[in-house]
Design a protein around this motif. Structure first.
Motif, PDB file in Angstrom:
ATOM      1  N   GLN A  86       0.470  -1.098  -0.059  1.00  0.00           N
ATOM      2  CA  GLN A  86       0.027  -0.310  -0.500  1.00  0.00           C
ATOM      3  C   GLN A  86       0.736   0.857  -0.293  1.00  0.00           C
ATOM      4  N   LEU A  87       1.641   1.236   0.929  1.00  0.00           N
ATOM      5  CA  LEU A  87       2.981   2.471   0.633  1.00  0.00           C
ATOM      6  C   LEU A  87       4.188   1.998  -0.180  1.00  0.00           C
ATOM      7  N   VAL A  88       3.914   1.538  -0.418  1.00  0.00           N
ATOM      8  CA  VAL A  88       6.129   2.335  -1.553  1.00  0.00           C
ATOM      9  C   VAL A  88       4.717   1.832  -3.097  1.00  0.00           C
ATOM     10  N   SER A  89       4.015   1.036  -3.691  1.00  0.00           N
ATOM     11  CA  SER A  89       3.552   0.927  -4.514  1.00  0.00           C
ATOM     12  C   SER A  89       3.589   2.631  -5.350  1.00  0.00           C
ATOM     13  N   ARG A  90       3.156   3.834  -4.504  1.00  0.00           N
ATOM     14  CA  ARG A  90       3.596   4.478  -5.576  1.00  0.00           C
ATOM     15  C   ARG A  90       4.791   5.470  -5.762  1.00  0.00           C
ATOM     16  N   ARG A  91       5.588   5.182  -4.670  1.00  0.00           N
ATOM     17  CA  ARG A  91       7.082   5.577  -5.064  1.00  0.00           C
ATOM     18  C   ARG A  91       8.186   4.684  -6.378  1.00  0.00           C
ATOM     19  N   ARG A  92       7.776   3.576  -5.927  1.00  0.00           N
ATOM     20  CA  ARG A  92       7.811   1.927  -6.447  1.00  0.00           C
ATOM     21  C   ARG A  92       7.390   2.189  -7.960  1.00  0.00           C
TER      22      ARG A  92
END
Length: 170
Positions: A99-105
């Motif tokens: 949920q949290l790392v997906s945008r930056r990744r």
């Protein structure tokens, strides 16, 4: 989270520290883990950035932003706790990561795709693994209490990864 980890960040503790009733918290979040994921999402928020046209320069900007975030002492302390708690609750850790790392990744993978299109990286490269190669030094430095990472070291990491992934010269 930074002080007590996942187990110490229960609804009761959050209510006591924030000075509100538990029922107020439960109106918004149905569980401790849901509350934690939302709180970490706030901490993990990535602002909009105008990227340069050059994909190599885009990678440099993304790497510096990552380093800036991991240079924040509160962020580092929380992420060390999240990693430690992840060994006890791997399912929650994966949920957090997804949920949290997906945008930056996703942004990093898009930039790496532009690097492929620009001929900086071989087309058959596993871009997910390439992303991991780029971010690992920043995260390892933060997790091992190395707060002295320089722009030169970030550039060295970037150029080392890019040279290793470059198409063969004809």
């Amino acid at each position: 989270m930074a002080e007590r980890g996942r187990h110490g960040a229960g609804i009761q503790a959050v209510a006591a520290r924030s000075g509100v009733a538990k029922s107020t918290i439960y109106r918004r979040w149905s569980s401790r883990d849901e509350l934690i994921v939302d709180a970490l999402a706030e901490l993990f928020a990535v602002g909009e950035t105008t990227l340069p046209d050059d994909p190599r320069a885009q990678l440099r900007v993304a790497l510096r932003q990552l380093h800036e975030q991991w240079s924040d002492d509160r962020f580092r302390r929380i992420m060390r706790r999240v990693a430690a708690d992840g060994s006890e609750a791997p399912g929650e850790y994966r949920r957090f990561r997804d949920q949290l790392v997906s945008r930056r990744r996703t942004l990093l993978l898009e930039i790496l795709g532009r690097c492929v299109a620009a001929g900086l990286i071989r087309a058959e490269t596993d871009l997910g693994w390439a992303a991991d190669l780029l971010v690992a030094p920043v995260i390892v430095a933060a997790m091992t209490h190395r707060n002295d990472v320089t722009d030169e070291q970030l550039d060295f990491s970037l150029e080392t990864v890019l040279s290793g992934l470059a198409p063969p010269r004809l």
